[in-house]
Design a protein around this motif. Sequence first.
Motif, PDB file in Angstrom:
ATOM      1  N   SER A 289      -2.638  -3.637  -5.284  1.00 25.80           N
ATOM      2  CA  SER A 289      -3.212  -4.904  -5.714  1.00 25.80           C
ATOM      3  C   SER A 289      -4.774  -4.889  -6.053  1.00 25.80           C
ATOM      4  O   SER A 289      -5.254  -5.542  -6.637  1.00 25.80           O
ATOM      5  CB  SER A 289      -3.045  -6.120  -4.685  1.00 25.80           C
ATOM      6  OG  SER A 289      -3.590  -5.503  -3.325  1.00 25.80           O
ATOM      7  N   GLU A 290      -5.291  -3.996  -5.574  1.00 32.74           N
ATOM      8  CA  GLU A 290      -6.769  -3.836  -5.669  1.00 32.74           C
ATOM      9  C   GLU A 290      -7.257  -2.759  -6.742  1.00 32.74           C
ATOM     10  O   GLU A 290      -8.209  -2.744  -7.141  1.00 32.74           O
ATOM     11  CB  GLU A 290      -7.695  -3.407  -4.359  1.00 32.74           C
ATOM     12  CG  GLU A 290      -7.460  -4.300  -3.334  1.00 32.74           C
ATOM     13  CD  GLU A 290      -7.753  -3.783  -2.137  1.00 32.74           C
ATOM     14  OE1 GLU A 290      -8.350  -2.785  -1.819  1.00 32.74           O
ATOM     15  OE2 GLU A 290      -7.487  -4.369  -1.123  1.00 32.74           O
TER      16      GLU A 290
ATOM     17  N   GLU B  45       0.799  -1.106  -0.027  1.00 32.69           N
ATOM     18  CA  GLU B  45      -0.003   0.087  -0.058  1.00 32.69           C
ATOM     19  C   GLU B  45       0.942   1.188   0.097  1.00 32.69           C
ATOM     20  O   GLU B  45       2.049   1.240   0.777  1.00 32.69           O
ATOM     21  CB  GLU B  45      -0.989  -0.075   1.314  1.00 32.69           C
ATOM     22  CG  GLU B  45      -2.037  -1.067   1.198  1.00 32.69           C
ATOM     23  CD  GLU B  45      -3.287  -0.720   2.133  1.00 32.69           C
ATOM     24  OE1 GLU B  45      -3.091   0.243   2.876  1.00 32.69           O
ATOM     25  OE2 GLU B  45      -4.077  -1.592   1.737  1.00 32.69           O
TER      26      GLU B  45
ATOM     27  N   SER C 164      -4.049   0.881  -2.813  1.00 32.90           N
ATOM     28  CA  SER C 164      -3.411  -0.445  -2.612  1.00 32.90           C
ATOM     29  C   SER C 164      -3.348  -0.857  -4.133  1.00 32.90           C
ATOM     30  O   SER C 164      -4.489  -1.084  -4.741  1.00 32.90           O
ATOM     31  CB  SER C 164      -4.622  -1.344  -1.770  1.00 32.90           C
ATOM     32  OG  SER C 164      -4.269  -2.587  -1.748  1.00 32.90           O
TER      33      SER C 164
ATOM     34  N   GLN D  40      -7.795  -0.850 -10.104  1.00 28.54           N
ATOM     35  CA  GLN D  40      -7.733  -0.890 -11.677  1.00 28.54           C
ATOM     36  C   GLN D  40      -7.965   0.338 -12.170  1.00 28.54           C
ATOM     37  O   GLN D  40      -8.924   1.111 -11.709  1.00 28.54           O
ATOM     38  CB  GLN D  40      -9.177  -1.606 -12.300  1.00 28.54           C
ATOM     39  CG  GLN D  40      -9.258  -2.978 -11.604  1.00 28.54           C
ATOM     40  CD  GLN D  40      -9.297  -3.942 -13.128  1.00 28.54           C
ATOM     41  OE1 GLN D  40      -9.554  -3.478 -13.937  1.00 28.54           O
ATOM     42  NE2 GLN D  40      -8.890  -5.331 -12.890  1.00 28.54           N
TER      43      GLN D  40
END
Length: 419
Positions: A210-211, A175, A208, A213
């Motif tokens: 990874s989350e 993050e 974050s 888009q």
Amino acid sequence: MPKISGELVLPGDKSISHRAALFAALRDGESEFENFNFNRDCSATLACLNQLGIAHSFDGRKLKVGGKPLKQWQKPSSELNAENSGTTARLMSGLLIHLPFETTLIGDASLSRRPMKRILDPLRLMGAKIKDADGHLPLTYFPVEHINGIEYPLPVASAQVKSAVLLAGLFAEGETHVIESVPTRDHTERLLNLPVRFDEAGRKVILSSSEIQIPDISMTIPGDFSSAAFFITAALLAPQSDLWIRNVSLNPTRTGFLEVLKRMGVTLQTQTTQEKPEPMGDIRIQSQTFKNITIPKELVPNIIDEIPILSILATRGEGMLVVRNASELRVKESDRIHAIVTNLRSVGVQVEEFDDGFALEGPQKIKGGRVVTYGDHRIAMSFAIANLIAEDEIVLDQPECVDVSFPQFFDLLARIVKE
Ligand code: S3P
């Protein structure tokens, strides 16, 4: 003295236009923008992206940007040139640190004097390998294996630094949190839908990698509020004026100038016509009298680009205008405190200079004379507005520098000046 009247729709906001191009470049697919601002600064962003393999086209109405995932960006055949644009240099840096090849970013003489340590520090904390010239351009970015997320309290209230770290965070491991004690313009977090939390340290933007888009942010870009400020001032100053500015950005992190005007006793009519993705609406301005004030410290970042034109407005206000806590003005496209003070003095206005601002007592007459713009678009436009109320003509040394943010400035001004 001329009056100002009519209706204007202004070219798209400069900060949003830069971000539109950059975020669209990162998204796999085509994005479309109406009212994109093809000024020199935003064109520099498009040109840098083009060199990195991101194509765009313009059909006279819509800008289309063909984005690609960062991994597919191409090695440029030469240095990337941010020209006069701090936003291009600083935001682009957050992406260039991730590329699997070496890139170098240069700029014009003004940009090469501006501080880059403010982005180098956090980007290096994230693991970036960057060669600089004593905290200045040119910057060379070398490929690295890992960039990690950081928690970064902003040491200087700067949306460019905030956005550089957030863009770097998009492709970092873990993050990235950016904390600001004084809010700055929030276009990056709005357009990327980033959550924001408030705690005792201030306002924290959370990303974050990874989350996230990259969303499709195709839109009509609201008119530039900082450009509107010149015409708002013109209409306030010129007698019998009545001007509407339509579809202009009303993002509250940008409209501090309206708050200042309110505290000066000015009454304006505003109507919001759109809230998302960016607030937009209409403003009606009629000439009126007003009083000068001391600008509250917390409002300074929100009006940082409007301070040059505020200095012209204040020559007609009753009492003292005091601007302090604004040393950031010294590292803009020119040293704007020096440019404001010396030019006001050369057109006959008495003004006191401080390290971090200036003060002047109104009302005072503007006589006229020669103004040195230092190639700074906002200094040029401010004194072009002063010319409307000056006793003799004000002559700008480089009027063409308005092209950096607002090439249409003189044409639109001519359209609303009624003799
Ligand atoms: C901008 C942020 C501000 C502003 C500049 C544009 C942006 O600069 O002065 O015109 O688009 O993020 P700082 O972040 O250096 O204050």
